[in-house]
Design a protein around this motif. Structure first.
Motif, mmCIF file in Angstrom:
data_model
loop_
_atom_site.group_PDB
_atom_site.id
_atom_site.type_symbol
_atom_site.label_atom_id
_atom_site.label_comp_id
_atom_site.label_asym_id
_atom_site.label_seq_id
_atom_site.Cartn_x
_atom_site.Cartn_y
_atom_site.Cartn_z
ATOM 1 N N UNK A 154 0.716 -1.181 0.137
ATOM 2 C CA UNK A 154 -0.104 0.084 0.014
ATOM 3 C C UNK A 154 0.917 1.369 -0.155
ATOM 4 N N UNK A 155 2.001 1.382 0.853
ATOM 5 C CA UNK A 155 2.692 2.512 1.050
ATOM 6 C C UNK A 155 4.256 2.270 0.362
ATOM 7 N N UNK A 156 4.653 0.979 0.135
ATOM 8 C CA UNK A 156 6.006 0.793 -0.094
ATOM 9 C C UNK A 156 7.078 0.864 0.805
ATOM 10 N N UNK A 157 6.562 1.009 2.162
ATOM 11 C CA UNK A 157 7.490 1.074 3.206
ATOM 12 C C UNK A 157 7.964 -0.513 3.418
ATOM 13 N N UNK B 34 -0.139 4.193 11.362
ATOM 14 C CA UNK B 34 -0.602 5.130 10.257
ATOM 15 C C UNK B 34 -0.962 4.167 9.051
ATOM 16 N N UNK B 35 -0.178 3.204 8.754
ATOM 17 C CA UNK B 35 -0.596 2.350 7.645
ATOM 18 C C UNK B 35 -1.177 0.910 7.989
ATOM 19 N N UNK B 36 -1.970 0.627 8.195
ATOM 20 C CA UNK B 36 -2.525 -0.565 9.283
ATOM 21 C C UNK B 36 -2.456 -1.984 8.412
ATOM 22 N N UNK C 55 1.395 -11.135 0.501
ATOM 23 C CA UNK C 55 1.567 -9.566 0.760
ATOM 24 C C UNK C 55 1.090 -9.217 2.162
ATOM 25 N N UNK C 56 1.343 -8.137 2.319
ATOM 26 C CA UNK C 56 0.821 -7.615 3.833
ATOM 27 C C UNK C 56 -0.712 -7.169 3.298
ATOM 28 N N UNK C 57 -1.313 -7.369 4.238
ATOM 29 C CA UNK C 57 -2.917 -7.060 4.098
ATOM 30 C C UNK C 57 -3.335 -5.982 4.994
ATOM 31 N N UNK C 58 -4.005 -5.156 4.285
ATOM 32 C CA UNK C 58 -4.641 -3.901 5.375
ATOM 33 C C UNK C 58 -5.948 -4.358 6.049
ATOM 34 N N UNK C 59 -6.689 -3.334 6.676
ATOM 35 C CA UNK C 59 -7.899 -3.773 7.401
ATOM 36 C C UNK C 59 -9.084 -4.292 6.257
#
Ligand SMILES: [Zn+2]
Length: 144
Positions: A21-24, A52-54, A69-73
């Protein structure tokens, strides 16, 4: 060459795990910290910009490999919904649990051992919900 890749517990994966989502770059953190649940002993890859990025993802048990991959809410909730819908297929004994997983794997062209809802993206979750609902509707009209 054969290297000594597994020398310490704090190994950093060969490639950094990045947040989609944010590339971090994601960092490994204890799940207990993220969930506020001391009983959790597993680790998660958590977005470097958390909270901040969940976004985060579990690791395959006993490894430091991210499940996907990382998953957001939103994606996490979608996976929970997909799981609930799919689980009803075997919970209502329309299929055995094993057959239900085989059916799901076949539908997505996956090996059964790779058919983990925890690794599914939005598209697969939506598809699984749709397909599972069809099965439930065909087989369970009288049930609800
Ligand atoms: Zn992020």
């Amino acid at each position: 060459m054969k290297t000594k890749q597994k020398r310490s517990k704090t190994t950093i994966p060969r490639r950094p795990v990045r947040c989609q989502y944010c590339g971090a770059v994601a960092v490994l953190r204890p799940a207990s910290e993220i969930y506020g649940d001391e009983k959790r002993t597993d680790m998660l890859y958590v977005c470097g910009h958390y909270p901040a990025c969940n976004a985060y993802v579990a690791v395959h048990p006993g490894t430091l490999e991210p499940m996907g991959p990382l998953a957001n809410g939103d994606l996490r909730h979608l996976r929970i919904r997909a799981h609930r819908t799919f689980d009803q297929i075997w919970q209502r004994r329309i299929m055995s649990r094993q057959s239900a997983y085989r059916w799901m794997a076949d539908y997505f062209g996956l090996r059964v051992q790779d058919a983990h809802i925890g690794m599914f993206n939005e598209y697969r979750c939506q598809k699984l919900i749709e397909k599972s609902q069809e099965v439930l509707e065909q087989c369970g009209k009288a049930a609800s």
